[in-house]
Write a protein that holds these residues in place. Structure first.
Motif, short mmCIF file in Angstrom:
data_model
loop_
_atom_site.label_atom_id
_atom_site.label_comp_id
_atom_site.label_asym_id
_atom_site.label_seq_id
_atom_site.Cartn_x
_atom_site.Cartn_y
_atom_site.Cartn_z
N LYS A 73 -2.68 -6.29 0.30
CA LYS A 73 -1.50 -5.87 1.07
C LYS A 73 -1.74 -4.55 1.80
O LYS A 73 -1.39 -4.44 2.99
CB LYS A 73 -0.28 -5.77 0.15
N PRO A 74 -2.34 -3.52 1.19
CA PRO A 74 -2.58 -2.28 1.93
C PRO A 74 -3.52 -2.48 3.13
O PRO A 74 -3.34 -1.86 4.18
CB PRO A 74 -3.21 -1.34 0.90
N ILE A 75 -4.50 -3.35 2.97
CA ILE A 75 -5.44 -3.61 4.06
C ILE A 75 -4.73 -4.33 5.20
O ILE A 75 -4.86 -3.95 6.38
CB ILE A 75 -6.64 -4.43 3.55
N LEU A 76 -3.98 -5.36 4.88
CA LEU A 76 -3.28 -6.10 5.92
C LEU A 76 -2.19 -5.26 6.58
O LEU A 76 -1.94 -5.39 7.78
CB LEU A 76 -2.72 -7.41 5.37
N ALA A 81 -1.95 -4.83 13.56
CA ALA A 81 -2.15 -5.05 14.99
C ALA A 81 -3.27 -6.06 15.26
O ALA A 81 -3.33 -6.63 16.35
CB ALA A 81 -2.48 -3.73 15.68
N SER A 82 -4.11 -6.31 14.28
CA SER A 82 -5.25 -7.22 14.45
C SER A 82 -5.11 -8.53 13.68
O SER A 82 -6.08 -9.26 13.52
CB SER A 82 -6.54 -6.53 13.99
N THR A 169 5.90 -9.53 8.15
CA THR A 169 5.96 -10.24 9.43
C THR A 169 5.42 -9.35 10.54
O THR A 169 5.38 -8.12 10.42
CB THR A 169 7.39 -10.66 9.78
N ALA A 170 5.03 -10.01 11.61
CA ALA A 170 4.59 -9.30 12.81
C ALA A 170 4.85 -10.19 14.02
O ALA A 170 4.82 -11.42 13.90
CB ALA A 170 3.11 -8.94 12.72
N GLY A 176 -0.61 -9.32 25.21
CA GLY A 176 -0.96 -8.04 24.58
C GLY A 176 -2.12 -8.14 23.62
O GLY A 176 -2.76 -7.14 23.31
N VAL A 177 -2.41 -9.33 23.13
CA VAL A 177 -3.53 -9.50 22.21
C VAL A 177 -4.61 -10.41 22.82
O VAL A 177 -5.53 -10.82 22.13
CB VAL A 177 -3.07 -10.07 20.84
#
Length: 180
Positions: A73-76, A81-82, A169-170, A176-177
């Motif tokens: 979770k901390p990594i994600l 943005a990626s 969520t994102a 933009g990507v």
């Protein structure tokens, strides 16, 4: 420990409990057997909340191998943005989820919506627990992208369900990507 618990219960029953009026009790004959007090019934645990969409939380013991929500979770969160990227390739729009597949061992589910449509479960390969790198994407896992008609991807929404049943969520603007 059980003997101590039974002793305390016996004293409580014999004295009538802490709130009972104190009266002088006749001494028990010395040759009588000690009172046997039945152990209390174990407490019935409260009903667990129903799992989210049939998903069940997994234990969150860190393994050092990035296979739990606690670890990924901390990594994600730091790389939100990626999570996805898009690109035009050979007359199609491609949506890549390579970043998410790379940390999938702490996920139960990934859902994706294109252009505000309904969320769809995006299948992920299994976590390769028997491998040195459980999150590795193997050739047998398939490819971490989906193809859409050229120019059709305007926005992408992603919802992750971690293996502790928390979610994140994102939302992304397709342009933009977009990668060249």
């Amino acid at each position: 420990m059980l003997q101590f618990l039974l002793f305390v219960l016996a004293i409580g029953v014999r004295s009538g409990g802490a709130d009972a009026p104190q009266t002088a009790a006749a001494p028990a004959p010395e040759d009588s057997a000690p009172a046997v007090v039945a152990a209390p019934e174990p407490a019935t645990p409260a009903a667990a909340p129903p799992p989210t969409n049939g998903l069940v939380a997994e234990p969150q013991e860190p393994t050092g191998r990035f296979t739990t929500a606690t670890e990924v979770k901390p990594i994600l969160s730091a790389t939100k943005a990626s999570w996805i990227s898009t690109r035009e390739w050979e007359g199609q729009d491609l949506i890549y989820v390579t970043q998410l597949w790379s940390w999938r061992c702490g996920l139960l589910q990934m859902q994706v919506s294109v252009n505000g449509g309904p969320m769809q479960i995006w299948p992920m390969p299994p976590c390769h627990i028997d491998q040195q790198a459980p999150n590795a994407i193997l050739e047998s896992d398939g490819l971490p992208y989906a193809a859409f008609p050229l120019g059709s991807v305007q926005s992408v929404d992603v919802m992750l369900v971690f293996d502790d049943l928390s979610t994140d969520t994102a939302s992304y603007d397709g342009n933009g990507v977009m990668r060249p």
